[in-house]
Design an enzyme around this catalytic site. Structure first.
Site, short mmCIF file in Angstrom:
data_model
loop_
_atom_site.label_atom_id
_atom_site.label_comp_id
_atom_site.label_asym_id
_atom_site.label_seq_id
_atom_site.Cartn_x
_atom_site.Cartn_y
_atom_site.Cartn_z
N TYR A 80 -2.04 0.20 10.82
CA TYR A 80 -2.15 -0.23 9.42
C TYR A 80 -0.92 0.20 8.64
O TYR A 80 -0.32 -0.61 7.91
CB TYR A 80 -3.41 0.34 8.78
CG TYR A 80 -3.53 -0.03 7.32
CD1 TYR A 80 -3.77 -1.35 6.94
CD2 TYR A 80 -3.34 0.92 6.32
CE1 TYR A 80 -3.84 -1.71 5.60
CE2 TYR A 80 -3.41 0.57 4.98
CZ TYR A 80 -3.66 -0.74 4.62
OH TYR A 80 -3.72 -1.09 3.29
N SER A 101 0.86 -1.19 0.00
CA SER A 101 0.00 0.00 0.00
C SER A 101 0.89 1.24 0.00
O SER A 101 2.04 1.18 0.45
CB SER A 101 -0.89 0.01 1.25
OG SER A 101 -1.56 1.25 1.39
#
Length: 262
Positions: free
Chosen positions: A159, A146
């Protein structure tokens, strides 16, 4: 010039929906045989049926929870027993939970789930499949990361930390396997409209929809295109990393939003 699947076996985790499902379709179209794992086996059955009807390629499916070692071990045993070979592992299973700041958190359940899935899951599946990939003359490990692994933001500490870890694991693994016929890559997307935000907001679809309001996000198929491209380069070509964002996004929290047409 690249090459197609040539009947090689590609394993995809988290393949029951979203990016994982799209990767399965893309790899099937490219000629790979597939091993698909996810927690929702009934959804895998639907994916496998669509692949079989459209591309006639061989598909093995089994329930897989990457956070449980016994589940991962059973899945690997089943895949190897079915195909007797593994060429490509796509570590796609991952999630985000919540947007609370560190000081606001009193229950660590979300943190634990993200770390177990996004970090330990990648490590576990890589470790278990690696001996089988090493027997292949065309091995490849592709991790779905990501832009959160490049740029942290408030409310995403765990995250982001997990995706920074994926990037570090990918880079270290590439060095550890240097000299072997195994490529190691990471695909790092920005905003992609899937179930991701619904999961992050614990099922609150209105909050999830607001994430993409007034802008055009990437689709799961956009990410699948990147994976297929990476997997089908000539064996001497390693795509280390693809960072891909919507045109409407310049970074984490940097999004151009346009008036919604009535």
């Amino acid at each position: 010039m690249g090459f197609q699947g040539q009947n090689r076996v590609a394993v995809i985790t988290g393949a029951s929906s979203g990016i994982g499902e799209a990767i399965a379709y893309g790899m099937a179209e490219a000629g790979f045989r597939l091993a698909l794992g996810a927690r929702r086996k009934e959804r895998l059955e639907q994916v496998a049926q669509q692949i079989a009807e459209r591309w006639k390629t061989e598909v093995y499916i089994a329930e897989l929870d990457v956070t449980r070692r016994e589940s991962a071990e059973a899945f690997v045993k089943g895949v190897v027993g079915h195909f007797q070979q593994v060429n490509i592992l796509v570590n796609n299973a991952g999630l985000a939970r919540g947007t609370a700041h560190v000081a606001e958190v009193t229950d660590e359940t979300d943190w634990q789930e993200m770390l177990e899935t996004n970090v330990m899951g990648v490590l576990r599946m890589t470790r278990l499949f690696l001996p089988h990939i090493q027997t292949s003359s065309s091995g490849h490990i592709i991790n779905i990361g990501s832009i959160a692994g490049h740029e942290a933001y408030a409310g995403g500490s765990v995250y982001c930390g997990s995706k920074f870890a994926v990037r570090a694991i990918t880079d270290a693994l590439r060095q550890e396997l240097l000299g072997q016929p195994i490529r190691v890559s990471t695909i790092d997307p920005g905003m992609v409209e899937t179930e991701f935000s619904v999961v992050r907001y614990h099922g609150d679809k209105s909050k999830a929809d607001a994430v993409y309001a007034g802008m055009q996000p990437l689709t799961a198929s956009d990410i699948a295109d990147c994976v297929v491209y990476t997997a089908t380069r000539p064996q001497h070509v390693n795509i280390d990393m693809i960072v891909v964002k919507p045109t409407d996004q310049a970074g984490a929290g940097k999004v151009a939003r346009h008036p919604v047409q009535e």
